[in-house]
Enzyme design. Sequence first.
Site, PDB file in Angstrom:
ATOM      1  CE1 TYR A  49      -3.539   2.547   0.660  1.00  0.00           C
ATOM      2  CE2 TYR A  49      -2.493   3.371   2.467  1.00  0.00           C
ATOM      3  CZ  TYR A  49      -3.087   3.320   1.340  1.00  0.00           C
ATOM      4  OH  TYR A  49      -4.307   4.443   1.598  1.00  0.00           O
ATOM      5  CG  ASP A  81       5.706   4.425   0.852  1.00  0.00           C
ATOM      6  OD1 ASP A  81       5.950   4.209   1.774  1.00  0.00           O
ATOM      7  OD2 ASP A  81       4.080   4.038   0.668  1.00  0.00           O
ATOM      8  CE  LYS A 140       0.827   5.504   7.862  1.00  0.00           C
ATOM      9  NZ  LYS A 140      -0.595   4.564   7.827  1.00  0.00           N
TER      10      LYS A 140
END
Length: 461
Positions: free
Chosen positions: A163, A266, A294
């Site tokens: 994702y 990522d 995050k």
Amino acid sequence: MGEAHFSNLGSVPTGNQQSGVKMTQSVTETVNRQSQFIAGGTMSTNRAITPPRVFVRAMGAYLWDAEGKKYIDYHAGFAPYLFGHGDPEVDEAVVKAIRSGASLIGAGTTPWEAEISELLCDAVPGLEQIQLTNSGSEAVSYALRLARAATGRDVVVLMQGGYNGWADYVSYNLMDPASIVAEHEPGTEYKLRPFTSGIPGVISETVRVVEFNDLEAAERVLSRGDVAAIILEPILQNIGVVKPLPGYLEGLRAICDRTGTMLIFDEVKTGFRHALGGYQAISGVIPDLSTFGKAIANGYPMGVVGGKREIMAFCAHPDPERRVVIAGTYNGHPVNVAAATAVLKRLKSREAEIYERLEKLGSRLETGLREVFSRRNYPATIVRQGSAIAVYFMDHVPTSWRDVAMNHDSDRDVSYRRAMIDAGVFHFPVATKQSSISLAHSEEDIDRTIEITSDVLNRLN
Ligand SMILES: Cc1ncc(COP(=O)(O)O)c(C=O)c1O
């Protein structure tokens, strides 16, 4: 041991009143009322859970719902909370920034932007220059734009089971069903399946999807010479914890070098959670571009895109037609920058201590879970990287989404998660979602989690 046990974990917070949600209000009533005005019923549609719950407070390692029930939290808001909710040091830095007039100025630059950029480039091996965004998705969008500008190519390659946010170019084949992956031939690319509607068909002409840990498929697709970038989470942490096989990341690096393709890590989930320098520092494989988010700001909205100077230089390319625009009213917002700077400084000054502590807590949970699951008459495999952990209801460590889709018992996983929530431990109630430990978790929290897991499994059996 059930809910009564959890009433001992602490007093019900007074913050419920402050948040305007009455403790006695029924969950159903709140959910029904909110779904009249919130499209899809939750902000960010992937937050929808069954049965629905209304949360009113999070602090340290715990969550509280509107009915006053307390949970040990391993969801961590989809993983940003490395230090735990409401970390006093981070919040203090934020309050100090607000009170000192560090407002969003939006012209020129500021000393706090210079400080955080230097901290980041100093900490992460692949970062020579960076730009700040407000989310991981924005950082990914810019990474792809930079890679396309730098290579003059259009195609991007994604991982099945990976994702990379919600942007159109990465919204494909997140978790294809077993019936589809079973027919997929290893070494080849997947037929594209967007995971959202609303994506123009033309986008699919510039996207390819391969399986994680399948070097042959990457080689085949990248060898065509039209690929700007291959983007991947170096550990797939949106389908639990699926690690790269030895040599996989190195292999990708070599194929990228040979074919002139940008390698993008990522690290929105792996970054800062596993090491100050990201998973790239652990693996020793340095990407051309990286994205972060995050954990970098412990819950405040922040994304980072960065990488090699010559690629990032496209942001100021002398030829306006080749220049890459990175724009955002709130990019580098001082409140988020203050939070991230506090996180980075703490990680830098106590790096060994922090990651050793997270490893110790993670290992304690892993060992305890192994023990309680080993007594069951169905297979369960626990996979962990530092403070990120996942239980797979299958008999081996998975190496790809195909492996998970074909072997993991998702129904059992969801029943287990729901029963754990009922018993006061919050793992996100969707199959394979990774759980996160924070510095706010204590040994006691971990031990209680193990005891409750044992109790839940006894009832589930
Ligand atoms: C690996 C990865 N990349 C990108 C994103 C998108 O980040 P954001 O939700 O901040 O836009 C996520 C979010 O879960 C993620 O896990």
